[in-house]
Design an enzyme around this catalytic site. Sequence first.
Site, PDB file in Angstrom:
ATOM      1  N   GLU A   1      -2.070   1.905 -13.864  1.00  0.00           N
ATOM      2  CA  GLU A   1      -2.536   0.594 -13.397  1.00  0.00           C
ATOM      3  C   GLU A   1      -3.992   0.636 -12.982  1.00  0.00           C
ATOM      4  OE1 GLU A   1      -3.240  -2.979 -10.996  1.00  0.00           O
ATOM      5  OE2 GLU A   1      -3.511  -0.880 -10.402  1.00  0.00           O
ATOM      6  N   GLU A   2      -4.417   1.735 -12.366  1.00  0.00           N
ATOM      7  CA  GLU A   2      -5.786   1.843 -11.884  1.00  0.00           C
ATOM      8  C   GLU A   2      -6.757   2.267 -12.986  1.00  0.00           C
ATOM      9  OE1 GLU A   2      -6.533   0.686  -9.182  1.00  0.00           O
ATOM     10  OE2 GLU A   2      -4.982   1.014  -7.668  1.00  0.00           O
TER      11      GLU A   2
ATOM     12  N   GLU B   1       2.040  -5.418  -5.417  1.00  0.00           N
ATOM     13  CA  GLU B   1       0.638  -5.249  -5.037  1.00  0.00           C
ATOM     14  C   GLU B   1       0.420  -5.721  -3.592  1.00  0.00           C
ATOM     15  OE1 GLU B   1      -1.835  -3.825  -6.457  1.00  0.00           O
ATOM     16  OE2 GLU B   1      -1.040  -3.483  -8.463  1.00  0.00           O
TER      17      GLU B   1
ATOM     18  N   HIS C   1       3.055   0.822  -9.332  1.00  0.00           N
ATOM     19  CA  HIS C   1       2.364   1.969  -9.919  1.00  0.00           C
ATOM     20  C   HIS C   1       2.229   3.088  -8.896  1.00  0.00           C
ATOM     21  CE1 HIS C   1      -1.645   1.136  -8.016  1.00  0.00           C
ATOM     22  NE2 HIS C   1      -1.250  -0.117  -8.078  1.00  0.00           N
TER      23      HIS C   1
ATOM     24  N   HIS D   1      -8.264   1.257  -1.526  1.00  0.00           N
ATOM     25  CA  HIS D   1      -9.423   1.868  -2.199  1.00  0.00           C
ATOM     26  C   HIS D   1     -10.495   2.341  -1.226  1.00  0.00           C
ATOM     27  CE1 HIS D   1      -8.685   0.050  -6.490  1.00  0.00           C
ATOM     28  NE2 HIS D   1      -7.556   0.355  -5.867  1.00  0.00           N
TER      29      HIS D   1
ATOM     30  N   ASP E   1      -0.089   5.653  -9.712  1.00  0.00           N
ATOM     31  CA  ASP E   1      -1.433   6.210  -9.848  1.00  0.00           C
ATOM     32  C   ASP E   1      -2.349   5.593  -8.799  1.00  0.00           C
ATOM     33  OD1 ASP E   1      -1.277   3.721 -11.319  1.00  0.00           O
ATOM     34  OD2 ASP E   1      -3.215   4.188 -12.230  1.00  0.00           O
TER      35      ASP E   1
ATOM     36  N   ASP F   1      -2.095   0.832  -1.626  1.00  0.00           N
ATOM     37  CA  ASP F   1      -2.170   0.432  -3.038  1.00  0.00           C
ATOM     38  C   ASP F   1      -1.745   1.567  -3.935  1.00  0.00           C
ATOM     39  OD1 ASP F   1      -2.750  -0.948  -5.351  1.00  0.00           O
ATOM     40  OD2 ASP F   1      -4.913  -0.711  -5.182  1.00  0.00           O
TER      41      ASP F   1
END
Length: 375
Positions: free
Chosen positions: A129-130, A158, A65, A343, A67, A98
């Site tokens: 995805e997020e 991931e 992903h 994150h 995003d 990520d």
Amino acid sequence: MDPLPLLQNLIRCPSVTPADAGAMAVLEAALEPLGFTFTRLRFGEIENLFARRGSEGPHLCFAGHTDVVPPGDLGGWTADPFGADVRDGVVYGRGATDMKGGVAAWIAAIASLPRDLPGSLSLLITGDEEGPATDGTVKVLEWMQANGQIPDMCVVGEPTSKAVLGDTIKIGRRGSMNVAIAIHGVQGHTAYPQRADNPIHRLVRVLHTLTATPLDQGSEWFEATTLQVSSFDVGNPATNVIPPVARARLNIRFNDLHSSVSLTRHIRDVLEEEGARYELDVSCSGESFLTQPGAFVAALQAATRQAAGVEPKLDTGGGTSDARFIARYCPVAELGAVGATMHKSDESTPVEELRALSRLYAAVIAALLPARAFA
């Protein structure tokens, strides 16, 4: 191909879900010279990309992903979250770990390998995805099935590694479900409880029953199922009033001994035993899944040993990922960067680790494509 410039270009796209901010165009520009054809798939606000090279089997797909989560409090950053600055051999930016780093590393790995590899390579890249994950991978997979593009196997990029690159391969994930319970009683004066029906007392008994006994002790590949009360609300400003309703929310992370259906039945049985009037609302973001160790997983392990020089542990911990959708269609495993900063403020990845991840992915591709079946 060095994955660093591609990662920098991706980080500089502020693609906070649901924004694409040019990220898919960056990938198309990188994949076209490598012989890929691609289809942009837009569902709702979400941009997705499916790209493939080759038409024969075996078909290996990489899922990822572009995003990212918001950068949060900028005061916690020492670098521009979307600047992709390199400082002391480390690249900083939202998505560095990520998982724009994984996407860039996989594409660089493809560029390092001969064009005449057997079989086919594809990429399933989503921008959802997020977020709610309703207009991303799940819908792209439906399109892939309708168009004869389902792969024989899939690697999700991931950031699974814990301490050093390659130390963990995820072969499954727990399921996750949210539960909202409302128990209705009869409002009244606390001095005259016989004239009322206190829903708080009923809800406390229900929650005690649900939490007092573990749901299981774990299974061969999964840790024990957990049920956590995340909220208990009455909304009663008075001290002398029995309220008419009491509410609670639960989150359950469950292993392969259960399903959302069986757990919902269990909760409903406890509520029925209490004899209260209730409302029950359940939402499941994903069932548990497991890719049984076999030829596919063994090839991943062998490639990781060769390229990273570590013995990868097979694991099913953590939260959910889009692998939960892919598992419905083909064998899937997750392998990626060290996730220590994902994150967080100052999300980052060492440049040499990024390049090592690309070499690891090249070994994975070379190991998986010659095989004819891994199911």
